[in-house]
Structures are given as structure tokens and as C-alpha cells.
Scaffold this motif. Structure first.
Motif, PDB file in Angstrom:
ATOM      1  N   HIS A  36      41.481  33.916  40.416  1.00  0.00           N
ATOM      2  CA  HIS A  36      40.493  34.219  41.454  1.00  0.00           C
ATOM      3  C   HIS A  36      40.551  35.702  41.830  1.00  0.00           C
ATOM      4  O   HIS A  36      39.509  36.354  41.994  1.00  0.00           O
ATOM      5  N   LYS A  37      41.766  36.252  41.953  1.00  0.00           N
ATOM      6  CA  LYS A  37      41.917  37.685  42.235  1.00  0.00           C
ATOM      7  C   LYS A  37      41.265  38.529  41.147  1.00  0.00           C
ATOM      8  O   LYS A  37      40.675  39.580  41.414  1.00  0.00           O
ATOM      9  N   MET A  38      41.409  38.066  39.900  1.00  0.00           N
ATOM     10  CA  MET A  38      40.855  38.800  38.762  1.00  0.00           C
ATOM     11  C   MET A  38      39.347  38.620  38.634  1.00  0.00           C
ATOM     12  O   MET A  38      38.709  39.258  37.793  1.00  0.00           O
ATOM     13  N   GLY A  39      38.769  37.743  39.439  1.00  0.00           N
ATOM     14  CA  GLY A  39      37.343  37.477  39.340  1.00  0.00           C
ATOM     15  C   GLY A  39      36.986  36.549  38.200  1.00  0.00           C
ATOM     16  O   GLY A  39      35.827  36.485  37.777  1.00  0.00           O
ATOM     17  N   LEU A  40      37.981  35.807  37.691  1.00  0.00           N
ATOM     18  CA  LEU A  40      37.743  34.899  36.570  1.00  0.00           C
ATOM     19  C   LEU A  40      37.515  33.465  37.040  1.00  0.00           C
ATOM     20  O   LEU A  40      37.212  32.588  36.232  1.00  0.00           O
ATOM     21  N   LEU A  41      37.704  33.222  38.321  1.00  0.00           N
ATOM     22  CA  LEU A  41      37.304  31.964  38.962  1.00  0.00           C
ATOM     23  C   LEU A  41      36.478  32.357  40.182  1.00  0.00           C
ATOM     24  O   LEU A  41      36.981  33.011  41.092  1.00  0.00           O
ATOM     25  N   ARG A  42      35.225  31.935  40.211  1.00  0.00           N
ATOM     26  CA  ARG A  42      34.337  32.419  41.271  1.00  0.00           C
ATOM     27  C   ARG A  42      34.084  31.403  42.374  1.00  0.00           C
ATOM     28  O   ARG A  42      33.963  31.762  43.531  1.00  0.00           O
ATOM     29  N   ASP A  43      33.974  30.123  42.013  1.00  0.00           N
ATOM     30  CA  ASP A  43      33.588  29.154  43.041  1.00  0.00           C
ATOM     31  C   ASP A  43      34.740  28.922  44.011  1.00  0.00           C
ATOM     32  O   ASP A  43      35.901  29.201  43.721  1.00  0.00           O
ATOM     33  N   GLY A  44      34.409  28.386  45.161  1.00  0.00           N
ATOM     34  CA  GLY A  44      35.408  28.188  46.205  1.00  0.00           C
ATOM     35  C   GLY A  44      36.156  26.882  46.098  1.00  0.00           C
ATOM     36  O   GLY A  44      36.917  26.530  47.005  1.00  0.00           O
ATOM     37  N   GLN A  45      35.949  26.146  44.993  1.00  0.00           N
ATOM     38  CA  GLN A  45      36.565  24.827  44.873  1.00  0.00           C
ATOM     39  C   GLN A  45      37.828  24.834  44.022  1.00  0.00           C
ATOM     40  O   GLN A  45      38.418  23.784  43.784  1.00  0.00           O
ATOM     41  N   THR A  90      36.720  32.535  28.920  1.00  0.00           N
ATOM     42  CA  THR A  90      36.104  33.458  27.956  1.00  0.00           C
ATOM     43  C   THR A  90      34.801  34.021  28.506  1.00  0.00           C
ATOM     44  O   THR A  90      34.557  35.236  28.473  1.00  0.00           O
ATOM     45  N   GLN A  91      33.976  33.151  29.035  1.00  0.00           N
ATOM     46  CA  GLN A  91      32.692  33.579  29.605  1.00  0.00           C
ATOM     47  C   GLN A  91      32.903  34.527  30.781  1.00  0.00           C
ATOM     48  O   GLN A  91      32.206  35.552  30.907  1.00  0.00           O
ATOM     49  N   GLU A  92      33.886  34.215  31.620  1.00  0.00           N
ATOM     50  CA  GLU A  92      34.136  35.043  32.802  1.00  0.00           C
ATOM     51  C   GLU A  92      34.733  36.401  32.433  1.00  0.00           C
ATOM     52  O   GLU A  92      34.486  37.403  33.108  1.00  0.00           O
ATOM     53  N   LEU A  93      35.529  36.457  31.374  1.00  0.00           N
ATOM     54  CA  LEU A  93      36.059  37.745  30.909  1.00  0.00           C
ATOM     55  C   LEU A  93      34.913  38.689  30.559  1.00  0.00           C
ATOM     56  O   LEU A  93      34.931  39.878  30.914  1.00  0.00           O
ATOM     57  N   HIS A  94      33.925  38.164  29.864  1.00  0.00           N
ATOM     58  CA  HIS A  94      32.787  38.996  29.466  1.00  0.00           C
ATOM     59  C   HIS A  94      31.930  39.359  30.677  1.00  0.00           C
ATOM     60  O   HIS A  94      31.423  40.487  30.770  1.00  0.00           O
ATOM     61  N   ARG A  95      31.770  38.432  31.607  1.00  0.00           N
ATOM     62  CA  ARG A  95      30.998  38.737  32.808  1.00  0.00           C
ATOM     63  C   ARG A  95      31.667  39.839  33.621  1.00  0.00           C
ATOM     64  O   ARG A  95      31.001  40.697  34.199  1.00  0.00           O
ATOM     65  N   ARG A  96      33.012  39.823  33.646  1.00  0.00           N
ATOM     66  CA  ARG A  96      33.772  40.815  34.415  1.00  0.00           C
ATOM     67  C   ARG A  96      33.865  42.171  33.715  1.00  0.00           C
ATOM     68  O   ARG A  96      34.387  43.133  34.263  1.00  0.00           O
ATOM     69  N   GLY A  97      33.373  42.251  32.490  1.00  0.00           N
ATOM     70  CA  GLY A  97      33.448  43.514  31.764  1.00  0.00           C
ATOM     71  C   GLY A  97      34.742  43.706  31.004  1.00  0.00           C
ATOM     72  O   GLY A  97      35.003  44.795  30.475  1.00  0.00           O
ATOM     73  N   LEU A 130      49.650  25.732  42.274  1.00  0.00           N
ATOM     74  CA  LEU A 130      48.854  26.748  42.974  1.00  0.00           C
ATOM     75  C   LEU A 130      49.647  28.021  43.262  1.00  0.00           C
ATOM     76  O   LEU A 130      49.127  28.953  43.871  1.00  0.00           O
ATOM     77  N   CYS A 131      50.893  28.068  42.829  1.00  0.00           N
ATOM     78  CA  CYS A 131      51.725  29.255  43.061  1.00  0.00           C
ATOM     79  C   CYS A 131      51.148  30.465  42.329  1.00  0.00           C
ATOM     80  O   CYS A 131      50.776  30.383  41.162  1.00  0.00           O
ATOM     81  N   ASP A 132      51.071  31.592  43.022  1.00  0.00           N
ATOM     82  CA  ASP A 132      50.566  32.846  42.447  1.00  0.00           C
ATOM     83  C   ASP A 132      51.665  33.901  42.551  1.00  0.00           C
ATOM     84  O   ASP A 132      51.997  34.367  43.636  1.00  0.00           O
ATOM     85  N   LEU A 133      52.237  34.275  41.412  1.00  0.00           N
ATOM     86  CA  LEU A 133      53.365  35.214  41.404  1.00  0.00           C
ATOM     87  C   LEU A 133      52.937  36.674  41.281  1.00  0.00           C
ATOM     88  O   LEU A 133      53.796  37.561  41.273  1.00  0.00           O
ATOM     89  N   SER A 134      51.649  36.943  41.166  1.00  0.00           N
ATOM     90  CA  SER A 134      51.225  38.337  41.057  1.00  0.00           C
ATOM     91  C   SER A 134      51.629  39.098  42.317  1.00  0.00           C
ATOM     92  O   SER A 134      51.573  38.582  43.433  1.00  0.00           O
ATOM     93  N   ASP A 135      52.088  40.331  42.111  1.00  0.00           N
ATOM     94  CA  ASP A 135      52.524  41.232  43.187  1.00  0.00           C
ATOM     95  C   ASP A 135      53.803  40.774  43.888  1.00  0.00           C
ATOM     96  O   ASP A 135      54.101  41.241  44.995  1.00  0.00           O
ATOM     97  N   GLN A 136      54.553  39.890  43.258  1.00  0.00           N
ATOM     98  CA  GLN A 136      55.869  39.497  43.791  1.00  0.00           C
ATOM     99  C   GLN A 136      56.926  40.378  43.112  1.00  0.00           C
ATOM    100  O   GLN A 136      57.503  40.032  42.089  1.00  0.00           O
ATOM    101  N   ARG A 137      57.183  41.539  43.684  1.00  0.00           N
ATOM    102  CA  ARG A 137      57.972  42.576  43.013  1.00  0.00           C
ATOM    103  C   ARG A 137      59.439  42.206  42.826  1.00  0.00           C
ATOM    104  O   ARG A 137      60.125  42.777  41.978  1.00  0.00           O
ATOM    105  N   SER A 138      59.925  41.247  43.575  1.00  0.00           N
ATOM    106  CA  SER A 138      61.344  40.882  43.454  1.00  0.00           C
ATOM    107  C   SER A 138      61.655  40.212  42.118  1.00  0.00           C
ATOM    108  O   SER A 138      62.816  40.164  41.696  1.00  0.00           O
ATOM    109  N   ILE A 139      60.640  39.702  41.442  1.00  0.00           N
ATOM    110  CA  ILE A 139      60.862  38.984  40.185  1.00  0.00           C
ATOM    111  C   ILE A 139      61.426  39.909  39.112  1.00  0.00           C
ATOM    112  O   ILE A 139      62.323  39.545  38.351  1.00  0.00           O
ATOM    113  N   GLY A 140      60.889  41.117  39.032  1.00  0.00           N
ATOM    114  CA  GLY A 140      61.239  42.029  37.946  1.00  0.00           C
ATOM    115  C   GLY A 140      62.717  42.341  37.865  1.00  0.00           C
ATOM    116  O   GLY A 140      63.301  42.363  36.774  1.00  0.00           O
TER     117      GLY A 140
END
Length: 611
Positions: free
Chosen positions: A416-425, A291-298, A543-553
Motif C-alpha cells: 500500500h505504501k508503494m502504491g501497489l495496493l490501492r483499494d481500502g479493503q 504486475t499491472q500496478e507496477l506498470h501503473r506506478r511507472g 499484516l506486519c509491515d517491516l519497512s522502515d524498521q531500522r533495528s532489523i539491519g
């Protein structure tokens, strides 16, 4: 000669039945008429959503459309029975015939019909509207369970206060409706027979298109697979409760006290501070604040969230939503957080979909946007089917797909791509374990509760136990959920209605299966896109990230376009390459947490299981 006869016989036996013209005319008219009535019902429900639960005009419109549907279904019953008896038509026609609405309670004689609706309404009103007296304030009897009592107990450290509300809620909602519950279940059995189901327990699972024995075998199989993870998690939570409340209240080798566990597990659904959990895997890493990061990201308006989520769906190969959809979207009231959600609306005769949205911008509404837009894609994919076959393969199937997308959106990689997780951990195991721990509290402990609520009612419907056998309910509860009442409950009390969060005749099996299916979908697509490899700690499922995996659609649209034209097992075969719902995906997702729980329980000499 014999070969020729065999070929003729083989052709006759394997040749598809031809469509029947009379049945085709009947089904065409039924699809058209039902589409019009369904659209009227959707518009009435939309009005109800926008104006609030107490708007009399909206409530009247809903009642009028319900009555119109019942009257029309009555006109279909005789001809439907005739076509089914004659066995006419091809597979598609027979499938549509099987999907014609049943009369349900409307098959009951008038006196019983009035009684069953009265009982259902009374129990529902009692659950929603009962007011409890405040602890040590007998003159202040204005507290509702949600949100007032829930907020009090989740923030309280007074054990007497927590116990008071636990007992009082069950006295007012359970015992008070005991005889109504028994009478309702008896009328449900009668309803089943009048709708063509000699065994009431089979009628209970009719929406799954499974008999009771087959459905319970499936649920039992999933529960058996879940059990090892559940036992380890249960042992750890019991250890935490023992630290908080002492060995006297939380003894070893015994089920944990339900009133204390409900507070502990319930706080996983609230944004509590990490330090509240005395044994969070890595307290120094805390919990992410989306929630906090959504507001920080605009991302401070629902419109911005809407289009960011729409872009996610475009990235997985689904069509980009048109701008007019948002232009005509309407906000719902924010007076009640528990009713303020995004929602897609589909029509049957009208070639359109609508969207309503909650103006609140927080973590819950962010992930809910993925679920709502997933529904839009399902409605549009299934729109080519006739009205009778546009529904889900089973109730909450669409919800499973939506939850799969919100699960994908909760991936640390995507956040992390969306900027909603900033730290490297965020990729490190400690931070992952914290997230899995909270997710696990929301999922792993919920499934056994859902199982017990359906198991109890199925046992009642099958005649194995009486409708108000409270002792049987607690035997199921202790065995499957590992929780016990603060003091022994007997048949002098009745606690079942106190746990029924939905209507008395709503089954939990489809919700249970929906929760499991979302992880099965995630497991399948992460494996297919090469991001998850079972047994490889460097490629874990969480840790799987399915964003931009166009074959799913493409795969999703093909399966979703089937609607309910085939049994859900055929849809699953098309979607994930296997015909049944499996708990393997859920277990793979929580494998890092399970490994950690086993080590922690052994290190701290925590007892696993109970006597």
C-alpha cells in the motif's frame, strides 16, 4: 590443598587450545588458493548465465575450473587427514579444517567415477530433454514438460488428456531411468564410505552437519506441527476438486487424485483468474494484480525497481547499495521466463560483487529483486570471514533470508505504501484470506512433497527399502501428501525420478528447512518490532509491515557476518534467539486461513483426513 589442585585441574580443562603455527600456514595457503579457483568458477558461471545454457565456451570454462578444483582438493586430502588425526589447533582452525571440500565422487575408483557421472548426466538429460507425444497426436512428439505440457494440463478441462500426460511423463522419465537410479544410489553409498561416512544416510545430510537420525527427527517434528493445518487445507482442496470433477473421481475419505491436485495447486504459481478457484474464500474481492500496478506506478524498468528495493533495505538498517553496482549490472536473456531472474554474484579473492538482472517487469521478478539484493547483503556481511567460512550455515540459508524479505515485501502495508495496493479493503479479513489461500497452496502443499522425496532416498541409503521400491514410495506419498495415483501403482512401475525437479543427488531437506525458516524470521522480527502479538486478532502476523524498521539491519548483519564459522544452530540463536528451526512462525502466519478452513469444512461437512 584440594582446592588448589581442583583450580589447577579446572584451568587445564577449560583453557582454550592454542592455535597451531603449522596448521595456520596450511589453512592460509588453502584459503588463498581456493579463493582464486572459486573466483574462476564464478566467472565461468557468470559467462554461462549471460550467454545461455548452450554456449560451448562457457561450458568448457566451467569444466576446466571444476577439474582444477578437484586436483587441488586431492592435494589437500593427506595433510587434512593428518591435522585432524593429531587434533591440533584452536576452535577456529579446526572449524576451517572441517570446512575443507570433500573429494565427493572423485574418491571413487576411475571406473566407478566415470559410471556415476554418466548415470547422473543421463538422468538429468532425460528429465530436462525428454519429449512427449501430444494427446491423440502420436506423430507430434515435440512437447517438453516445461513449458508445453505444463501449460496444456493447467489449462485443460479434459480429464483424459490430463491423465494421459501424467502417465506418459512417468513412463518416459521414471520407468525409463529405473536401473540407472538404482545403480546411482549404490555408487552413492560407496562414495559415502570413501569420504569417511560409514552410514550413507549421514553423508546425505552432511551439509546440515547433522546425522541422519537427528535430521529426520527435525523434519518429522516440523511435519507433525504442520499436520493439523495441512489436513484442514487438504480437506478443502479435495472438496473443491470434488465440485469440479465429481464424487466418482474424488471420493470422500480418500487421498485426492494426484494428477488433478497437481493442476489445481500448480495454478497457484501462475497468474490465473480468481474465478478458476471454485472455493476462493472471498471471490468478490478477487486477487491483487501486482504486475499491472507496477506498470501503473511507472515501475516499468528494472533499474527503477532495483533502487526502490535498495531503499527498502536501507530503511531496515542495511547499507545503501552503491550506484556503481547498477552501472556494471548486466542483463540476462528473456528467451526463457523460467531462467530469467535477478542474481547477485560474489567473489572470494576479488573485493567485489556483481549483479545480473532480468529485464522482465512483473510480480515474480519484483519479489525476486528482494531475494537477489538480500544475497548481496549476505555476501558482503560474510566477506570478513576466511574463504572456507564464507558459505551459508547450511544450503539455502541465504535463500531463506531472501524469501523472508520478499515475504516482508508482500505485506499489504508495504504494498500500500508503494502504491501497489490501492483499494481500502486490503486490511480486511476477506481480502487477506484470498491472499493467504494462494500463498498456502504454494507453501503448505509443497513441504510434504519435499519431505517424501528425501525420506524415500534416505530409506534407500539406510537399506530399509530397495532402490526401486515404487510401492514404498506411494505409501509415503499417500500418507504424507494425501495424494494417490489415478490407478494403483506397483513395483512394475517406477515413479520417483519423475518428481525429482533437481539433480538426483540434491537433497530437498535444506529447501524444506529454508521455507520454514523464512516464516520463523518474519515471526521473530514482527514480534520484536511490536507488530505481531500471538492470539491478538487485531495484530495478525500477515499484516506486519517491516519497512522502515531500522533495528532489523543490525541484528541481521551480526548473524550473517558469521558465515559458516559456527554451526547453523548458533547462527539461529544469534538471529532469532532460539537454536532450532521451528514451524511456529508458519502456523502463526496462516492462522487466519486455518481458522477459516476449519469453519468452512465443518459447515460444508467436508471430510478431514483419509483412510
Amino acid at each position: 590443598m584440594w582446592l588448589w589442585l581442583w583450580l589447577v585441574l579446572h584451568i587445564c580443562l577449560t583453557r582454550a587450545d592454542p592455535p597451531d603455527p603449522g596448521l595456520e600456514t596450511f589453512l592460509k595457503d588453502a584459503n588463498q588458493q581456493l579463493a582464486v579457483i572459486y573466483d574462476q568458477a564464478v566467472l565461468a558461471q557468470l559467462l554461462h548465465e549471460l550467454r545461455g545454457p548452450n554456449d560451448l565456451v562457457a561450458l568448457l570454462d566451467i569444466e576446466v575450473t571444476d577439474n582444477k578444483l578437484v586436483k587441488y582438493v586431492r592435494t589437500l586430502s593427506t595433510r587434512k587427514a593428518k591435522f585432524r588425526r593429531l587434533g591440533l589447533g584452536d576452535d577456529l582452525q579446526r572449524r576451517q579444517l572441517s570446512k575443507l571440500p570433500l573429494l565427493g565422487y572423485e574418491a571413487l575408483p576411475d571406473r566407478d567415477l566415470r559410471r556415476v557421472y554418466e548415470l547422473a548426466s543421463n538422468m538429468s538429460d532425460n528429465y530436462r530433454n525428454v519429449k512427449l507425444c501430444a494427446y491423440k497426436q502420436p506423430d507430434n512428439c515435440t512437447l517438453r514438460l516445461i513449458p508445453e505440457v505444463q501449460s496444456i494440463v493447467q489449462g485443460s478441462r479434459d480429464l483424459d488428456e490430463i491423465e494421459y500426460y501424467w502417465f506418459e511423463w512417468r513412463r518416459r522419465t521414471g520407468l525409463a531411468t529405473r536401473y540407472q537410479f538404482v545403480a546411482f544410489m549404490d555408487l552413492y553409498k560407496k562414495t559415502a564410505k570413501l569420504n569417511g561416512y560409514p552410514r550413507a544416510e549421514d553423508y546425505w545430510f552432511r551439509s546440515l552437519e547433522l546425522g541422519a537420525q537427528e535430521a529426520m527427527t527435525l523434519l518429522d517434528h516440523i511435519m507433525h506441527g504442520l499436520r493439523p493445518l495441512f489436513l484442514q487445507f487438504h480437506a478443502h482442496v479435495r472438496g473443491s476438486l470434488r465440485k469440479m470433477h465429481g464424487l466418482g473421481l474424488v471420493p470422500r475419505d480418500r487421498p485426492f487424485p494426484q494428477h488433478l491436485a497437481e493442476v489445481f495447486i500448480g495454478n497457484a504459481f501462475r497468474r490465473v483468474q480468481p474465478e478458476w478457484y471454485v472455493d476462493l474464500p472471498a471471490p468478490q474481492f478477487g486477487l491483487s494484480n501486482i504486475t499491472q500496478e507496477l506498470h501503473r506506478r511507472g515501475l516499468t524498468t528494472t533499474q527503477r525497481v532495483f533502487w526502490n528495493v535498495a531503499e527498502f533495505f536501507r530503511g531496515v538498517g542495511l547499507p545503501l547499495l552503491e550506484s556503481s553496482l547498477w552501472e556494471y549490472a548486466q542483463p540476462v536473456s528473456t528467451d526463457d521466463d523460467d531462467r530469467c531472474w535477478h542474481k547477485a554474484w560474489r567473489y572470494y579473492a576479488l573485493p567485489r560483487t556483481n549483479f545480473t538482472y532480468c529485464p522482465l517487469n512483473d510480480e515474480e521478478r519484483f519479489f525476486n529483486m528482494f531475494e537477489a539484493q538480500s544475497d548481496l547483503h549476505f555476501y558482503r556481511a560474510a566477506s570478513a570471514q576466511p574463504t572456507l567460512l564464507r558459505e551459508e550455515p547450511f544450503p539455502n540459508f541465504s535463500d531463506a533470508v531472501g524469501k523472508f524479505f520478499s515475504l516482508a515485501a508482500s505485506s499489504p502495508g508495504y504494498l500500500h505504501k508503494m502504491g501497489l495496493l490501492r483499494d481500502g479493503q486490503w486490511k480486511g479479513l476477506p481480502a487477506r484470506l484470498n491472499r493467504l489461500y494462494i500463498q498456502g497452496l504454494r507453501v503448505v502443499f509443497l513441504l510434504p512433497v519435499f519431505y517424501v522425496l528425501d525420506r524415500y532416498r534416505v530409506e534407500v541409503l539406510s537399506g530399509h527399502i530397495k532402490g526401486d521400491d515404487n510401492e514404498a514410495y506411494w505409501r509415503f506419498t499417500e500418507h504424507f501428501t494425501g495424494s494417490a495415483a489415478p490407478s494403483k501403482r506397483s513395483n512394475q512401475q517406477f515413479d520417483v525420478p519423475a518428481k525429482l525437479l533437481m539433480e538426483v543427488d540434491d537433497q530437498y531437506a535444506s529447501q524444506f528447512l529454508s521455507i520454514v525458516l523464512q516464516f520463523q524470521l518474519f515471526n521473530h522480527f514482527c514480534t520484536k518490532t511490536g507488530q505481531f502479538e500471538r492470539g491478538n486478532p487485531k495484530m495478525p502476523l500477515d499484516l506486519c509491515d517491516l519497512s522502515d524498521q531500522r533495528s532489523i539491519g543490525k541484528d541481521l548483519q551480526r548473524a550473517l557476518s558469521l558465515g559458516s564459522s559456527v554451526h547453523y544452530r548458533k547462527v539461529l540463536q544469534e538471529l532469532v534467539g532460539e537454536p532450532e528451526i521451528s514451524v511456529d512462525g508458519l502456523l502463526a502466519y496462516f492462522q487466519p486461513l486455518n481458522d477459516w478452513l476449519e469453519k468452512e469444512n465443518e459447515k460444508n461437512n467436508l471430510d478431514v483426513g483419509w483412510k
